[in-house]
Scaffold this motif. Structure first.
Motif, PDB file in Angstrom:
ATOM      1  N   ASP A 129     -27.378  29.460 -25.953  1.00 60.60           N
ATOM      2  CA  ASP A 129     -26.926  30.626 -25.071  1.00 60.60           C
ATOM      3  C   ASP A 129     -26.721  32.082 -26.198  1.00 60.60           C
ATOM      4  O   ASP A 129     -25.995  32.282 -26.536  1.00 60.60           O
ATOM      5  CB  ASP A 129     -25.598  30.177 -24.195  1.00 60.60           C
ATOM      6  CG  ASP A 129     -25.712  28.413 -23.032  1.00 60.60           C
ATOM      7  OD1 ASP A 129     -26.997  29.090 -22.463  1.00 60.60           O
ATOM      8  OD2 ASP A 129     -25.052  28.382 -23.489  1.00 60.60           O
ATOM      9  N   GLY A 130     -27.626  33.367 -25.172  1.00 59.10           N
ATOM     10  CA  GLY A 130     -27.035  34.700 -25.800  1.00 59.10           C
ATOM     11  C   GLY A 130     -25.848  34.207 -24.737  1.00 59.10           C
ATOM     12  O   GLY A 130     -26.685  34.715 -23.221  1.00 59.10           O
ATOM     13  N   HIS A 131     -25.231  35.525 -25.529  1.00 56.98           N
ATOM     14  CA  HIS A 131     -23.995  35.579 -24.429  1.00 56.98           C
ATOM     15  C   HIS A 131     -23.625  37.172 -24.865  1.00 56.98           C
ATOM     16  O   HIS A 131     -23.634  37.400 -26.250  1.00 56.98           O
ATOM     17  CB  HIS A 131     -23.102  35.109 -24.017  1.00 56.98           C
ATOM     18  CG  HIS A 131     -22.203  34.623 -25.418  1.00 56.98           C
ATOM     19  ND1 HIS A 131     -22.809  33.561 -26.481  1.00 56.98           N
ATOM     20  CD2 HIS A 131     -21.384  34.396 -25.991  1.00 56.98           C
ATOM     21  CE1 HIS A 131     -22.328  33.199 -26.956  1.00 56.98           C
ATOM     22  NE2 HIS A 131     -21.325  33.693 -27.260  1.00 56.98           N
ATOM     23  N   ALA A 132     -23.475  38.311 -23.835  1.00 59.15           N
ATOM     24  CA  ALA A 132     -22.658  39.360 -24.198  1.00 59.15           C
ATOM     25  C   ALA A 132     -21.528  39.258 -23.203  1.00 59.15           C
ATOM     26  O   ALA A 132     -21.391  39.627 -22.076  1.00 59.15           O
ATOM     27  CB  ALA A 132     -23.917  41.051 -23.614  1.00 59.15           C
ATOM     28  N   PRO A 133     -20.807  39.042 -23.550  1.00 63.68           N
ATOM     29  CA  PRO A 133     -18.813  39.198 -23.721  1.00 63.68           C
ATOM     30  C   PRO A 133     -18.116  40.397 -23.370  1.00 63.68           C
ATOM     31  O   PRO A 133     -18.769  41.443 -23.963  1.00 63.68           O
ATOM     32  CB  PRO A 133     -18.333  37.687 -24.371  1.00 63.68           C
ATOM     33  CG  PRO A 133     -18.774  38.164 -25.543  1.00 63.68           C
ATOM     34  CD  PRO A 133     -20.672  38.386 -25.530  1.00 63.68           C
ATOM     35  N   MET A 134     -17.460  40.359 -22.729  1.00 71.21           N
ATOM     36  CA  MET A 134     -16.275  41.885 -22.999  1.00 71.21           C
ATOM     37  C   MET A 134     -16.754  42.344 -21.929  1.00 71.21           C
ATOM     38  O   MET A 134     -16.740  44.072 -22.963  1.00 71.21           O
ATOM     39  CB  MET A 134     -16.209  41.718 -24.646  1.00 71.21           C
ATOM     40  CG  MET A 134     -15.062  40.814 -25.088  1.00 71.21           C
ATOM     41  SD  MET A 134     -13.390  40.455 -24.639  1.00 71.21           S
ATOM     42  CE  MET A 134     -12.520  41.872 -24.795  1.00 71.21           C
ATOM     43  N   VAL A 135     -17.557  42.795 -20.944  1.00 69.00           N
ATOM     44  CA  VAL A 135     -17.746  43.506 -20.421  1.00 69.00           C
ATOM     45  C   VAL A 135     -17.719  43.587 -18.589  1.00 69.00           C
ATOM     46  O   VAL A 135     -16.763  42.695 -17.966  1.00 69.00           O
ATOM     47  CB  VAL A 135     -19.229  43.792 -19.406  1.00 69.00           C
ATOM     48  CG1 VAL A 135     -20.115  44.042 -18.439  1.00 69.00           C
ATOM     49  CG2 VAL A 135     -20.449  42.589 -20.927  1.00 69.00           C
ATOM     50  N   GLY A 136     -17.003  45.558 -18.185  1.00 70.00           N
ATOM     51  CA  GLY A 136     -16.391  45.333 -17.051  1.00 70.00           C
ATOM     52  C   GLY A 136     -15.498  46.871 -17.817  1.00 70.00           C
ATOM     53  O   GLY A 136     -15.891  47.476 -18.475  1.00 70.00           O
TER      54      GLY A 136
END
Length: 149
Positions: A129-136
């Motif tokens: 899984d490629g994941h881009a966390p901490m969005v918002g």
């Protein structure tokens, strides 16, 4: 990638031999009182990063992948946290070589999709899984439990 509520965590304890212990530790700790930083729960086989951070705009969040660990990411407090997601096999724009010491590689690709966690929910992210966390928007407190494969 798995996305669910903590009340359903028992459904995922068979995914990996260390998952049961990881979810037991998540459930038995008041994460609002634990100091930010890295805390070993079972040596380096299971450890947690407690974070309090400002969320980023989608354009500033980079997709990341790991080889040695599964992430269990839990939103402890804050309204919500979004994640970008793409299959690792589809990532084509690396920002550099894989960093073995930090177990991470970043990518400039656009995520295939986004999903949002609220307090009491978790996501499990595997090496695929490629994941881009901490969005918002706003500040959140979260934990990232790292489970060695």
């Amino acid at each position: 990638m798995i996305f669910d509520s903590l009340k359903n965590s028992a459904l995922y304890t068979s995914v990996h031999p260390r998952m049961k212990k990881a979810f037991e530790l998540i459930a038995s700790t008041d994460w609002t009182k634990v100091e930010p930083g890295i805390h070993e729960l079972d040596g380096r086989d299971i450890y947690v990063n407690v974070m309090e951070r400002e969320l980023k705009k989608r354009a500033d969040a980079k997709l990341e992948v790991h080889n040695e660990y599964i992430d269990i990411q839990v939103l402890v407090s804050g309204k919500e946290e979004s994640f970008g997601w793409s299959e690792r096999k589809d990532l084509r724009q690396p920002q550099g070589e894989f960093n073995k010491e930090k177990d991470i590689q970043l990518f400039d690709d656009e995520p295939q999709t986004y999903y949002t966690l609220r307090p009491g929910q978790f996501t499990i992210l595997f090496p695929e899984d490629g994941h881009a966390p901490m969005v918002g928007e706003g500040t959140v407190r979260k934990i990232i439990v790292k489970v060695r494969i």
